[in-house]
Write a protein that holds these residues in place. Sequence first.
Motif: not given
Length: 140
Positions: A7-12, A28-35, A39-47, A103-108
């Motif tokens: 997908s061309g997505m980079a992982v921050n 942390y108990r959990f981390i939520v990630f967002k594309i 920016l063409q990248q996967i980032v941390v949205e919330k912990v 996008l999420y399916a192709s990067s997963k």
Amino acid sequence: MQANSASGMAVNDECKTKFLELKAKRNYRFIVFKIEENLQQIVVEKVGAPKDSYEKLCSSLPSDECRYAVYDFDFTTDENCQKSKIFFIAWSPDTSRVRSKMLYASSKDRFRRELDGVQVELQATDPSEMSFDIVKERAF
């Protein structure tokens, strides 16, 4: 940071850093990630704090947008052993945009491989598919 070939997505880098802290230090108990599409990248949205509940993770996922999440699930086996399993959740609600779902399916798969130590994967399109009962069932 490496680009995802599909997908061309980079992982921050923060994604891996926070995941290692969840896995090794249990910060942390959990981390939520967002594309971040622009920016063409996967980032941390919330912990989530170590004491946060699974319900708190579920309420952190938007009802009409895709996300990835990891959740550190603690449980006690029938033999009374304390265990922990790290879940990877691919959240793709039916109401999210088609482009976003693609996008999420192709990067997963590539992203999940970056998170070394995930033991169980869940895919959910609505909250019932990632209920706490399902998490408990999949942990054993």
